[in-house]
Scaffold this motif. Sequence first.
Motif, mmCIF file in Angstrom:
data_model
loop_
_atom_site.group_PDB
_atom_site.id
_atom_site.type_symbol
_atom_site.label_atom_id
_atom_site.label_comp_id
_atom_site.label_asym_id
_atom_site.label_seq_id
_atom_site.Cartn_x
_atom_site.Cartn_y
_atom_site.Cartn_z
ATOM 1 N N ALA A 27 0.837 -1.207 0.000
ATOM 2 C CA ALA A 27 0.000 0.000 0.000
ATOM 3 C C ALA A 27 0.870 1.254 0.000
ATOM 4 O O ALA A 27 0.595 2.226 -0.706
ATOM 5 N N ARG A 28 1.954 1.210 0.779
ATOM 6 C CA ARG A 28 2.837 2.364 0.880
ATOM 7 C C ARG A 28 3.460 2.699 -0.478
ATOM 8 O O ARG A 28 3.655 3.856 -0.809
ATOM 9 N N ALA A 29 3.756 1.656 -1.257
ATOM 10 C CA ALA A 29 4.342 1.888 -2.572
ATOM 11 C C ALA A 29 3.280 2.314 -3.579
ATOM 12 O O ALA A 29 3.503 3.195 -4.402
ATOM 13 N N ILE A 30 2.102 1.697 -3.488
ATOM 14 C CA ILE A 30 1.058 1.901 -4.490
ATOM 15 C C ILE A 30 0.427 3.275 -4.401
ATOM 16 O O ILE A 30 0.050 3.878 -5.399
ATOM 17 N N ILE A 31 0.336 3.814 -3.178
ATOM 18 C CA ILE A 31 -0.402 5.063 -2.990
ATOM 19 C C ILE A 31 0.213 6.206 -3.794
ATOM 20 O O ILE A 31 -0.459 7.168 -4.153
ATOM 21 N N LEU A 32 1.488 6.091 -4.117
ATOM 22 C CA LEU A 32 2.144 7.165 -4.861
ATOM 23 C C LEU A 32 1.871 7.079 -6.360
ATOM 24 O O LEU A 32 2.359 7.903 -7.119
ATOM 25 N N ASN A 33 1.085 6.082 -6.747
ATOM 26 C CA ASN A 33 0.760 5.902 -8.155
ATOM 27 C C ASN A 33 2.000 5.740 -9.022
ATOM 28 O O ASN A 33 2.214 6.483 -9.985
ATOM 29 N N PRO A 34 2.822 4.749 -8.687
ATOM 30 C CA PRO A 34 4.092 4.613 -9.400
ATOM 31 C C PRO A 34 3.911 4.066 -10.808
ATOM 32 O O PRO A 34 2.864 3.511 -11.132
ATOM 33 N N ASP A 35 4.944 4.254 -11.625
ATOM 34 C CA ASP A 35 4.990 3.659 -12.952
ATOM 35 C C ASP A 35 5.586 2.268 -12.868
ATOM 36 O O ASP A 35 5.196 1.363 -13.578
ATOM 37 N N PHE A 36 6.589 2.185 -12.007
ATOM 38 C CA PHE A 36 7.444 1.015 -11.996
ATOM 39 C C PHE A 36 7.673 0.575 -10.555
ATOM 40 O O PHE A 36 7.989 1.396 -9.698
ATOM 41 N N VAL A 37 7.463 -0.703 -10.296
ATOM 42 C CA VAL A 37 7.628 -1.205 -8.937
ATOM 43 C C VAL A 37 8.601 -2.374 -8.959
ATOM 44 O O VAL A 37 8.445 -3.308 -9.735
ATOM 45 N N VAL A 38 9.617 -2.288 -8.118
ATOM 46 C CA VAL A 38 10.506 -3.427 -7.930
ATOM 47 C C VAL A 38 10.029 -4.162 -6.691
ATOM 48 O O VAL A 38 9.964 -3.577 -5.609
ATOM 49 N N ALA A 39 9.661 -5.411 -6.846
ATOM 50 C CA ALA A 39 9.224 -6.196 -5.704
ATOM 51 C C ALA A 39 10.313 -7.221 -5.410
ATOM 52 O O ALA A 39 10.544 -8.137 -6.194
ATOM 53 N N ASP A 40 11.003 -7.019 -4.300
ATOM 54 C CA ASP A 40 12.145 -7.859 -3.966
ATOM 55 C C ASP A 40 11.689 -9.040 -3.120
ATOM 56 O O ASP A 40 11.536 -8.918 -1.915
ATOM 57 N N GLU A 41 11.499 -10.157 -3.727
ATOM 58 C CA GLU A 41 11.006 -11.361 -3.054
ATOM 59 C C GLU A 41 9.901 -11.045 -2.058
ATOM 60 O O GLU A 41 10.020 -11.360 -0.870
ATOM 61 N N PRO A 42 8.805 -10.456 -2.532
ATOM 62 C CA PRO A 42 7.768 -10.013 -1.588
ATOM 63 C C PRO A 42 7.025 -11.176 -0.954
ATOM 64 O O PRO A 42 6.282 -10.983 -0.006
ATOM 65 N N LEU A 43 7.228 -12.376 -1.442
ATOM 66 C CA LEU A 43 6.454 -13.501 -0.939
ATOM 67 C C LEU A 43 7.242 -14.433 -0.035
ATOM 68 O O LEU A 43 6.667 -15.255 0.655
ATOM 69 N N SER A 44 8.565 -14.283 -0.037
ATOM 70 C CA SER A 44 9.362 -15.335 0.581
ATOM 71 C C SER A 44 9.207 -15.392 2.095
ATOM 72 O O SER A 44 9.505 -16.407 2.698
ATOM 73 N N ALA A 45 8.712 -14.303 2.717
ATOM 74 C CA ALA A 45 8.546 -14.353 4.166
ATOM 75 C C ALA A 45 7.134 -14.777 4.564
ATOM 76 O O ALA A 45 6.784 -14.735 5.726
ATOM 77 N N LEU A 46 6.335 -15.154 3.573
ATOM 78 C CA LEU A 46 4.928 -15.429 3.872
ATOM 79 C C LEU A 46 4.600 -16.896 3.652
ATOM 80 O O LEU A 46 5.249 -17.574 2.858
ATOM 81 N N ASP A 47 3.549 -17.362 4.339
ATOM 82 C CA ASP A 47 3.171 -18.747 4.098
ATOM 83 C C ASP A 47 2.297 -18.831 2.855
ATOM 84 O O ASP A 47 1.815 -17.833 2.326
ATOM 85 N N VAL A 48 2.083 -20.062 2.376
ATOM 86 C CA VAL A 48 1.565 -20.248 1.020
ATOM 87 C C VAL A 48 0.194 -19.612 0.806
ATOM 88 O O VAL A 48 -0.062 -18.986 -0.216
ATOM 89 N N SER A 49 -0.712 -19.742 1.793
ATOM 90 C CA SER A 49 -2.055 -19.212 1.570
ATOM 91 C C SER A 49 -1.996 -17.700 1.409
ATOM 92 O O SER A 49 -2.733 -17.117 0.609
ATOM 93 N N ILE A 50 -1.100 -17.066 2.180
ATOM 94 C CA ILE A 50 -0.991 -15.617 2.078
ATOM 95 C C ILE A 50 -0.273 -15.231 0.787
ATOM 96 O O ILE A 50 -0.618 -14.243 0.148
#
Lengths: 314, 325
Positions: free
Chosen positions: B171-194
């Motif tokens: 949300a913090r990244a999206i609110i600025l209405n970016p053009d380009f987003v780098v997501a650095d392993e955004p899932l690796s700290a989360l369990d599968v359902s999340i």
Amino acid sequence: MSTAIEQLAPEQTISTSRPAAVIERSSLWQQSIKKLRRNRTAMLGFIFIIVMFAACFIAPLFSPYASGKVNLAVMNQAPSAAHWLGTDHLGRDVLTRLLQAGRISLTVGLVSMILSVVIGTVLGAIASYYRGIVDQIIMRIADLLMTIPNLPLLFIIGAILSEWKVPTEYRLYIVMLMLSVVGWPGLARLVRGELLSLRERDFMQAAEALGLNDRRKLFTHLLPNIFPLLIVVATLSIGGAIISESTLSYFGLGVMPPTPTWGNMIDAANTLIDFEKRPWLWIPPGLAIFATVIAINLFGDGLRDALDPKQERR
Amino acid sequence: MTPSTQQQLIIVDRLKKYFPVKTGLLQRTSGHVKAVDDVSLVINRGDTFGLVGESGSGKSTLGRTLLRLNDKTDGTVQYQGQDLHDLSKSEMRKLRPKLQFIFQDPYSSLNPRIRIGDAIGEALIQHGLCSQEEVDERVAEVLALCGMSSYHMDRYPHEFSGGQRQRIGIARAIILNPDFVVADEPLSALDVSIQAQIINLFRKLQEQRSLTYLFISHDLSVVQHLCNRIGVMYLGSLVELGPRDECFSKPLHPYTQALLSAVPIPNPRVKRERIVLHGDPPSPVNPPTGCKFHTRCPLAQSKCREETPLLRHHGSGHYAACHLI
């Protein structure tokens, strides 16, 4: 026309949909305070400090001997109903002087702590922010001051001041300055280290990625995170400052009589007669120092337990 | 978006990022960790570019250097024709809202002493994108988009779970209405359902806001699911680059082949050839000469030890750096 419209729509701002029912939550600060209040010894120390402050700053106002007038008729009297802690060699009431001395000692402790925290934080922040040569200069000066043992350093400064015949009423302020000169290096080092490690944390990288300016980064992201640590260290350093001031005054290099401080009151123990025959002259100020510093340290330890960020995560 | 209207949003040209290795009493630089070594790639507007590779292959460093969260060592990164590393600090700061970063660790990427409403809204105010009065509304809006409620605004990070925190980071990244987003392993700290929730969130946001992602991951199945183009990194270099289906159906580079053969298939009866690589990846301080992969490559020849292969085009936007193709 416009007034009519204004009357029709009185402050109809769009309300954001926050539920009125407050779910029980708390900030990290509130949690810390809760934790602190559960800590009995810390609260005991805190209460003692409050009582001590109140006694020193308020009680002398009600004392009949507050003027500190010399009265040779009653000199060196043992404790009695009129003089609860006896009188000294000039016939002054020891209890009143003790409380007045506490006023000075506590003020010196507090002010020199504030001074060294301010100097240490500012210099530590500058060093960690600019790094490179600025960092080197500031930290080497700090190292230099830390390599010289504090007490001899204070003695030397005190001796120089005596040589220069600094007026006695200014001695008080100079002692505060001296104590902050020896107090800031440790703090600067602590603040610098803490800031250096914080700025590598992800949320500081995030602040960079969000394009926040330096002021916002420093004041809303970095400083609030070192604040708990600063509070703990500052509290504990009050105790140290009180002891240092007493030591200096005891050796006659700090605050000079007739201005009383706990340190120069213990100086009475310097003569064998006073030491052996008139313990009411030196035991009360000694006890006052002892109890106050212990109370401050207990409270400081409690604060550390409650605030230390290293214990937050479990 | 059709290929004809595709616009090159990010152009990375021969980007290098070396970290000095300091040893000894005098802290003399004795070598460099070549975390990103001569990487060139193009990300088109609307792409979800998946960057895969094993730990230590330089994926994250590439992502960070791309957004100038690190200084580069050499090369250029262009965003809409501007070289990001050439901009002054204040120019870069003004551009920041357009280029956002989502962090791997949802626990350390939020300041523990700031309410999340402030954490999400502060950059909006800082960049003058929104007035003080509107902030709460905008934050509530973006929180809703990320599947959270507006009353969460007043809470502190420690009151949230990992998945919620990751959504706050998004949300913090999206609110600025970016053009380009780098997501650095955004899932690796989360369990599968999340993970699934967050992947869907990424998709939804892309549809609604026409985002371009650089999605860094080591989870190949997630990348296959989410990305339309893929880059494979090994030891700081890009070894293969191409459209997702090309890369997954006919991988060209032996490293990619080995990587893909390690993806589990949820069917115990399917038998397939596993390509097992032996040994560990060599040290990025002292990478092998020639092709960096030759020490572990089952097909290595003498040429591989001497000559560095270039990333060459092999048809339909598919590139690979190998002498044997």
